[in-house]
Design an enzyme around this catalytic site. Structure first.
Site, short mmCIF file in Angstrom:
data_model
loop_
_atom_site.label_atom_id
_atom_site.label_comp_id
_atom_site.label_asym_id
_atom_site.label_seq_id
_atom_site.Cartn_x
_atom_site.Cartn_y
_atom_site.Cartn_z
N HIS A 79 -4.60 1.45 7.52
CA HIS A 79 -3.23 1.98 7.65
C HIS A 79 -3.03 3.16 6.68
O HIS A 79 -2.53 4.22 7.06
CB HIS A 79 -2.24 0.85 7.38
CG HIS A 79 -0.79 1.26 7.35
ND1 HIS A 79 0.16 0.66 8.15
CD2 HIS A 79 -0.11 2.18 6.60
CE1 HIS A 79 1.34 1.22 7.91
NE2 HIS A 79 1.21 2.13 6.96
N GLU A 80 -3.43 2.95 5.42
CA GLU A 80 -3.21 3.99 4.40
C GLU A 80 -4.09 5.22 4.63
O GLU A 80 -3.65 6.35 4.42
CB GLU A 80 -3.45 3.43 2.99
CG GLU A 80 -2.49 2.32 2.55
CD GLU A 80 -1.03 2.67 2.72
OE1 GLU A 80 -0.66 3.84 2.63
OE2 GLU A 80 -0.25 1.74 3.00
N GLY A 111 0.84 -1.19 0.00
CA GLY A 111 0.00 0.00 0.00
C GLY A 111 0.88 1.23 0.00
O GLY A 111 2.01 1.19 0.49
ZN ZN Z 1 2.59 3.32 5.95
#
Ligand code: ZN
Length: 174
Positions: A136-137, A46
């Site tokens: 997370h992204e 990602g």
């Molecule tokens: Zn990261």
């Protein structure tokens, strides 16, 4: 397409909040392709635009395994609409925090609303690795990093270690 330079901690840019996209034009499409190429070249799953120093709410993901066909996904202005009570834990790394892995607990499932590359509004329900990776992204778009929940001592230690690696010139034996 081109491979971009990935910024790492303690770059202050990583703490900034990215701006929503209003129009998807040539620049945004090129950015998505560049992010994908940069992510594949860095062996990540990602990457958010802020990680290449561009404060736009765009991110790319590919959680397909090595022996599977590539499955590049892109998300514009993603927003988490709902999450499960059930949680799961992954040991997460981050391309902006080299050589560091931290166990992070996040909701197992999430429902994300976003705009796709054609400008259409979409909703994706996901679980497992994709759910964790998306969360997370999306955190990156809000200036949040996986080291933020650590104690200041631990965080400073990691940043110091990474800064040292960056400063040291490449070591060669001749
Ligand atoms: Zn990261």
């Amino acid at each position: 397409m081109s491979i971009k330079n990935i910024i790492t901690v303690p770059d202050e840019m990583l703490k900034k909040i990215s701006e929503p996209i209003e129009n998807i034009g040539v620049d945004e499409k090129k950015l998505i392709n560049d992010l994908l190429e940069t992510m594949y070249a860095s062996k990540g799953i990602g990457l958010a635009a802020v990680q290449v120093g561009i404060l736009k709410r765009i991110l790319v993901i590919d959680v397909s395994s090595k022996d599977e066909k590539k499955n590049p996904l892109s998300f514009i202005n993603p927003v988490i609409r709902s999450v499960s009570d059930e949680m799961s834990v992954y040991e997460e790394g981050c391309l902006s925090i080299p050589d560091t892995f931290i166990e992070i607990e996040r909701p197992s499932l999430c429902e994300v609303e976003y705009i796709n590359i054609e400008g259409k509004k979409k909703i994706l329900k996901c679980d497992g690795l994709l759910s964790t990776c998306l969360q997370h992204e999306i955190n990156h778009l809000d200036g949040k990093l996986i080291i933020d929940n650590l104690s200041k001592l631990k965080r400073d230690f990691i940043i110091k270690k990474i800064s040292k690696i960056k400063k040291n010139p490449e070591r060669i034996v001749v």
